[in-house]
Design an enzyme around this catalytic site. Structure first.
Site, PDB file in Angstrom:
ATOM      1  N   MET A  31      10.097 -27.634 -23.586  1.00 23.82           N
ATOM      2  CA  MET A  31      10.263 -28.877 -22.821  1.00 23.82           C
ATOM      3  C   MET A  31       9.707 -28.716 -21.401  1.00 23.82           C
ATOM      4  O   MET A  31       9.994 -27.731 -20.720  1.00 23.82           O
ATOM      5  CB  MET A  31      11.755 -29.196 -22.760  1.00 23.82           C
ATOM      6  CG  MET A  31      12.118 -30.423 -21.968  1.00 23.82           C
ATOM      7  SD  MET A  31      13.895 -30.777 -22.147  1.00 23.82           S
ATOM      8  CE  MET A  31      14.591 -29.670 -20.946  1.00 23.82           C
TER       9      MET A  31
ATOM     10  N   SER B 269      11.521 -22.130 -26.955  1.00 28.37           N
ATOM     11  CA  SER B 269      12.579 -23.117 -26.808  1.00 28.37           C
ATOM     12  C   SER B 269      12.455 -24.184 -27.907  1.00 28.37           C
ATOM     13  O   SER B 269      12.350 -23.825 -29.075  1.00 28.37           O
ATOM     14  CB  SER B 269      12.524 -23.683 -25.390  1.00 28.37           C
ATOM     15  OG  SER B 269      13.714 -24.335 -25.087  1.00 28.37           O
ATOM     16  N   GLN B 270      12.382 -25.492 -27.544  1.00 31.56           N
ATOM     17  CA  GLN B 270      12.355 -26.507 -28.612  1.00 31.56           C
ATOM     18  C   GLN B 270      11.153 -26.321 -29.548  1.00 31.56           C
ATOM     19  O   GLN B 270      11.211 -26.726 -30.716  1.00 31.56           O
ATOM     20  CB  GLN B 270      12.380 -27.924 -28.032  1.00 31.56           C
ATOM     21  CG  GLN B 270      11.149 -28.316 -27.228  1.00 31.56           C
ATOM     22  CD  GLN B 270      11.258 -29.692 -26.568  1.00 31.56           C
ATOM     23  OE1 GLN B 270      12.353 -30.260 -26.474  1.00 31.56           O
ATOM     24  NE2 GLN B 270      10.159 -30.255 -26.118  1.00 31.56           N
TER      25      GLN B 270
ATOM     26  N   ASP C 128      21.824 -17.551 -21.065  1.00 34.31           N
ATOM     27  CA  ASP C 128      21.123 -18.827 -21.006  1.00 34.31           C
ATOM     28  C   ASP C 128      22.012 -19.896 -20.369  1.00 34.31           C
ATOM     29  O   ASP C 128      23.105 -20.178 -20.862  1.00 34.31           O
ATOM     30  CB  ASP C 128      20.758 -19.245 -22.433  1.00 34.31           C
ATOM     31  CG  ASP C 128      19.621 -20.244 -22.486  1.00 34.31           C
ATOM     32  OD1 ASP C 128      19.576 -21.134 -21.625  1.00 34.31           O
ATOM     33  OD2 ASP C 128      18.789 -20.126 -23.396  1.00 34.31           O
TER      34      ASP C 128
ATOM     35  N   HIS D  27      17.372 -18.314 -19.935  1.00 35.01           N
ATOM     36  CA  HIS D  27      16.456 -18.951 -20.871  1.00 35.01           C
ATOM     37  C   HIS D  27      14.990 -18.506 -20.704  1.00 35.01           C
ATOM     38  O   HIS D  27      14.408 -18.699 -19.635  1.00 35.01           O
ATOM     39  CB  HIS D  27      16.560 -20.474 -20.689  1.00 35.01           C
ATOM     40  CG  HIS D  27      15.981 -21.254 -21.829  1.00 35.01           C
ATOM     41  ND1 HIS D  27      16.457 -21.133 -23.111  1.00 35.01           N
ATOM     42  CD2 HIS D  27      14.981 -22.161 -21.889  1.00 35.01           C
ATOM     43  CE1 HIS D  27      15.775 -21.942 -23.909  1.00 35.01           C
ATOM     44  NE2 HIS D  27      14.866 -22.572 -23.192  1.00 35.01           N
TER      45      HIS D  27
END
Ligand code: NAG
Ligand code: NAG
Ligand code: NAG
Length: 308
Positions: free
Chosen positions: A40, A114-115, A232, A288
């Site tokens: 993102m 991530s996503q 995270d 993260h």
């Protein structure tokens, strides 16, 4: 044994050896292409993120083909598309892109950031051609998120707005079709609304029906590597990075993948994969995506992207 026979055996031996080396030898494995999908607010190619990752992979695996997925015409659109749009359409577009790429036709390894981790899993489940061999998910949210705390200081206002909106109306159709994060928003207090309303995550996690195609395709993976960032502060709950989540109907107690229905009912084939040793659970004691180059080379490139 006469001399002719010996020659024949020798020739057969040579032919066999050559075939082995050219088809399945060290060479082809060491240079298996790598596909990246960013997270993102990021893009395919920023020099401070995936641009740098691509260079590290190419340094470590000389000659390797690395494709970093870009959605849209330029990097600005690519960033925008990580917030806005219908993820299912984006996945169709990516499937198309990968299928058309001649260099990927014998298969590839994938790394999702991530996503990008859950999006690449959807690619594995929906699009078996070309075949994805290994999927490495760096902080991907496979059971979704129920909160996006501290989601990037630069985009602070954007995040705050998103979070408020998702708490109220994540599962309304127009929101689902326009906001990427809504499509993997998983509200444990509205489990039924999530199952019925989530156009992306509930679908690829086989929450509504068991899509046998998804199950079969996912199981074709040689390895599913799930990396969790223990400290995270952006993903809630962090366990989602290992495919865990909250226990049903509350948002305090957590359960692991192995305790969840998706596993015990083997809705996605994950139980079988786990029993076959195909799921690798890695953790990093950092925030993260805050891994070092050294960690990435040792624990990812040399462990999963080369022969041994
Ligand atoms: C299962 O997934 C495949 C591949 O995306 C799709 O074509 C098919 O319609 C799905 N089946 C069901 C029952 O949802
Ligand atoms: C990071 O997480 C680990 C495991 O939960 C914990 O032991 C450690 O104290 C944390 N480190 C920091 C700096 O918060
Ligand atoms: C959670 O709540 C839903 C809706 O009230 C209910 O159908 C379901 O059985 C509950 N699940 C558990 C494990 O209690």
């Amino acid at each position: 044994m006469n001399i002719l026979n010996i020659k024949l055996i020798f020739i057969l031996f040579i032919i066999n050896t050559c075939q082995y080396l050219s088809c399945e030898g060290v060479n082809s494995e060491a240079t298996r292409p790598v596909v990246l999908w960013h997270g993102m607010g990021d893009s395919c190619c920023f020099s401070f993120s995936l641009g740098a990752i691509k260079i590290i992979i190419q340094e470590q695996l000389p000659g390797v083909y690395v494709k970093s997925i870009k959605i849209g015409c330029d990097e600005i659109e690519d960033v925008a598309n990580s917030y806005y749009g219908n993820v299912n359409n984006q996945i169709d577009e990516v499937c198309n892109m990968l299928e058309k790429d001649e260099k990927l036709k014998n298969g590839y390894n994938a790394i999702g950031f991530s996503q990008g981790g859950q999006f690449l899993r959807a690619v594995a489940q929906k699009c078996p051609n070309p075949p994805m061999k290994k999927l490495i998910s760096l902080g991907g949210q496979h059971q979704g998120v129920y909160g996006l705390p501290n989601c990037g200081s630069m985009q602070y206002k954007m995040c705050d707005y998103l979070r408020k909106m998702l708490n109220y109306a994540a599962y309304i159709r127009p929101i689902q079709e326009r906001f990427v994060q809504a499509e993997y928003w998983h509200d444990p207090l509205k489990e039924e609304e999530y199952k019925q309303g989530s156009i992306f995550l509930a679908d690829i996690n086989n929450e509504r029906v068991i899509n046998e195609t998804y199950k079969k395709n996912l199981q074709q993976l040689e390895a599913l590597v799930l990396v969790k960032f223990d400290n995270d502060t952006m993903v809630q709950p962090v366990e989602s990075e290992w495919f865990g989540f909250y226990k049903p109907n509350q948002s305090v107690e957590l359960e692991t993948l192995q305790q969840s229905l998706i596993y015990t009912e083997d809705r996605l084939g994950l139980k079988q994969m786990d029993l076959n040793g195909k799921i690798h659970f890695l953790s990093v004691q950092a925030n993260h995506l805050q891994f070092t180059d050294h960690w990435f080379k040792e624990q990812i490139i040399h462990k999963y992207l080369t022969m041994s």
